[in-house]
Design a protein around this motif. Sequence first.
Motif, PDB file in Angstrom:
ATOM      1  N   LYS A   1      -8.319   3.737  -1.021  1.00 18.27           N
ATOM      2  CA  LYS A   1      -9.067   4.201   0.148  1.00 18.27           C
ATOM      3  C   LYS A   1      -8.381   5.430   0.710  1.00 18.27           C
ATOM      4  O   LYS A   1      -7.197   5.374   1.105  1.00 18.27           O
ATOM      5  N   ASP A   2      -9.103   6.550   0.732  1.00 19.79           N
ATOM      6  CA  ASP A   2      -8.595   7.811   1.270  1.00 19.79           C
ATOM      7  C   ASP A   2      -7.218   8.168   0.709  1.00 19.79           C
ATOM      8  O   ASP A   2      -6.283   8.493   1.450  1.00 19.79           O
ATOM      9  N   GLY A   3      -7.110   8.085  -0.609  1.00 18.37           N
ATOM     10  CA  GLY A   3      -5.884   8.494  -1.274  1.00 18.37           C
ATOM     11  C   GLY A   3      -4.751   7.492  -1.234  1.00 18.37           C
ATOM     12  O   GLY A   3      -3.639   7.796  -1.675  1.00 18.37           O
ATOM     13  N   ARG A   4      -4.997   6.284  -0.720  1.00 24.45           N
ATOM     14  CA  ARG A   4      -3.958   5.246  -0.664  1.00 24.45           C
ATOM     15  C   ARG A   4      -4.363   4.054  -1.520  1.00 24.45           C
ATOM     16  O   ARG A   4      -5.497   3.571  -1.433  1.00 24.45           O
ATOM     17  N   VAL A   5      -3.442   3.583  -2.326  1.00 21.25           N
ATOM     18  CA  VAL A   5      -3.670   2.362  -3.105  1.00 21.25           C
ATOM     19  C   VAL A   5      -3.440   1.190  -2.168  1.00 21.25           C
ATOM     20  O   VAL A   5      -2.332   0.972  -1.672  1.00 21.25           O
ATOM     21  N   THR A   6      -4.497   0.429  -1.902  1.00 22.92           N
ATOM     22  CA  THR A   6      -4.391  -0.698  -0.968  1.00 22.92           C
ATOM     23  C   THR A   6      -4.095  -2.011  -1.682  1.00 22.92           C
ATOM     24  O   THR A   6      -3.636  -2.967  -1.056  1.00 22.92           O
TER      25      THR A   6
ATOM     26  N   ILE B   1       3.672   8.642  -5.933  1.00 28.02           N
ATOM     27  CA  ILE B   1       4.031   8.534  -7.352  1.00 28.02           C
ATOM     28  C   ILE B   1       4.729   9.814  -7.803  1.00 28.02           C
ATOM     29  O   ILE B   1       5.663   9.774  -8.611  1.00 28.02           O
ATOM     30  N   LEU B   2       4.306  10.946  -7.234  1.00 26.76           N
ATOM     31  CA  LEU B   2       4.835  12.247  -7.644  1.00 26.76           C
ATOM     32  C   LEU B   2       6.301  12.412  -7.285  1.00 26.76           C
ATOM     33  O   LEU B   2       7.046  13.105  -7.968  1.00 26.76           O
TER      34      LEU B   2
ATOM     35  N   PRO C   1       0.829  -1.217   0.000  1.00 24.17           N
ATOM     36  CA  PRO C   1       0.000   0.000   0.000  1.00 24.17           C
ATOM     37  C   PRO C   1       0.855   1.256   0.000  1.00 24.17           C
ATOM     38  O   PRO C   1       1.914   1.303   0.621  1.00 24.17           O
ATOM     39  N   ALA C   2       0.364   2.264  -0.725  1.00 21.17           N
ATOM     40  CA  ALA C   2       1.095   3.518  -0.858  1.00 21.17           C
ATOM     41  C   ALA C   2       0.128   4.635  -1.186  1.00 21.17           C
ATOM     42  O   ALA C   2      -0.921   4.410  -1.798  1.00 21.17           O
TER      43      ALA C   2
ATOM     44  N   ARG D   1       3.803  -6.750  -3.855  1.00 21.75           N
ATOM     45  CA  ARG D   1       4.777  -7.825  -3.630  1.00 21.75           C
ATOM     46  C   ARG D   1       4.224  -8.989  -2.809  1.00 21.75           C
ATOM     47  O   ARG D   1       4.984  -9.799  -2.279  1.00 21.75           O
ATOM     48  N   ASP D   2       2.912  -9.089  -2.723  1.00 18.25           N
ATOM     49  CA  ASP D   2       2.261 -10.212  -2.054  1.00 18.25           C
ATOM     50  C   ASP D   2       2.700 -11.524  -2.707  1.00 18.25           C
ATOM     51  O   ASP D   2       2.669 -11.659  -3.932  1.00 18.25           O
ATOM     52  N   GLN D   3       3.105 -12.498  -1.893  1.00 15.94           N
ATOM     53  CA  GLN D   3       3.593 -13.771  -2.433  1.00 15.94           C
ATOM     54  C   GLN D   3       2.535 -14.512  -3.235  1.00 15.94           C
ATOM     55  O   GLN D   3       2.839 -15.170  -4.231  1.00 15.94           O
ATOM     56  N   GLU D   4       1.281 -14.420  -2.807  1.00 17.33           N
ATOM     57  CA  GLU D   4       0.198 -15.132  -3.478  1.00 17.33           C
ATOM     58  C   GLU D   4      -0.315 -14.381  -4.706  1.00 17.33           C
ATOM     59  O   GLU D   4      -0.746 -14.992  -5.680  1.00 17.33           O
TER      60      GLU D   4
END
Length: 305
Positions: free
Chosen positions: A156-161, A91-92, A85-86, A114-117
């Motif tokens: 969610k609220d400006g974060r890529v989950t 990105i900027l 998440p970020a 980078r989730d293993q699954e």
Amino acid sequence: MANPAYVAVDWGTSSFRLWLMGKDDSILGESRSNEGMTTAAKTGFAEVLASHLAKVNAPENLPVIICGMAGAKQGWVEAGYVDVPASLSSILTGAVSVPGQSRDVRILPGLAQRDQERPDVMRGEETQLLGALGPASTGSQAVCMPGTHSKWVHVKDGRVTGFSSFMTGELFDAISKYTILSHAVAGADQTPADEAAFKTAIRAAYEHPAMATNLFFTARSGQLLHGLTAAGAQAKISGTLIGLEIAGAMADTATDVNITLVAAGRLQGLYEAAFKALSLSFNTIDADTAVRGGLAAAAKAIWPN
């Protein structure tokens, strides 16, 4: 006419799009070609960029902000990834400089999960995402960006989950050309699209994704037994693939979440029809507008004056 402020470039695998942008984010010039990463890697990225800058008469000191495959490992300069998440604003700040250029040229990073699954990556779509939502978006959203490899992103609220890639466009090409179904769709492009068959296929795949390979075969058997047209067979393949994509994307998405569709042209029409057939709430943002918005946000963050 506004003074030129920067040059925005969306550099894909097989396409190149450049815009000369004014201080007020107006488009002062535009140049497009099929000189994507694959071509530019052979002819030279700097040479391709220079030829398009000349076409729009870009001043020599004007900075350039680039997103897309120019930043891939096989591209011009590797721009790396921001791990999710970020926040969208990250990105900027992740742009890398291209060395040895007479002007300031920066390439934006992609996003990595980078989730293993469920490992996943995107490059270029993150800039569309930034332009579509803005760095300070609020609430929960599902963003659909269709293409050769469609992306569905949860924000969610400006974060890529998290996000998922679907090989919808590439599989359509492969199935239509290199399987027995190539016979079923022969001549389909010369006839009107079969919207009814498309919507039926969407619903069937969405409701019964485990039957996918059987649903594909009905494009052939329906032709042999019930006179299904080539256009109908093509619509069945397309509808089945898009229905499967939406079923997969919605499997871990609340059914009442609003979907933001970032698309243009034929794909926009197909996905809008699919969402309507499934009674899913959505709003549409033009893909070109979104990527320019993301590039503009990056340019203003890097060169505030």
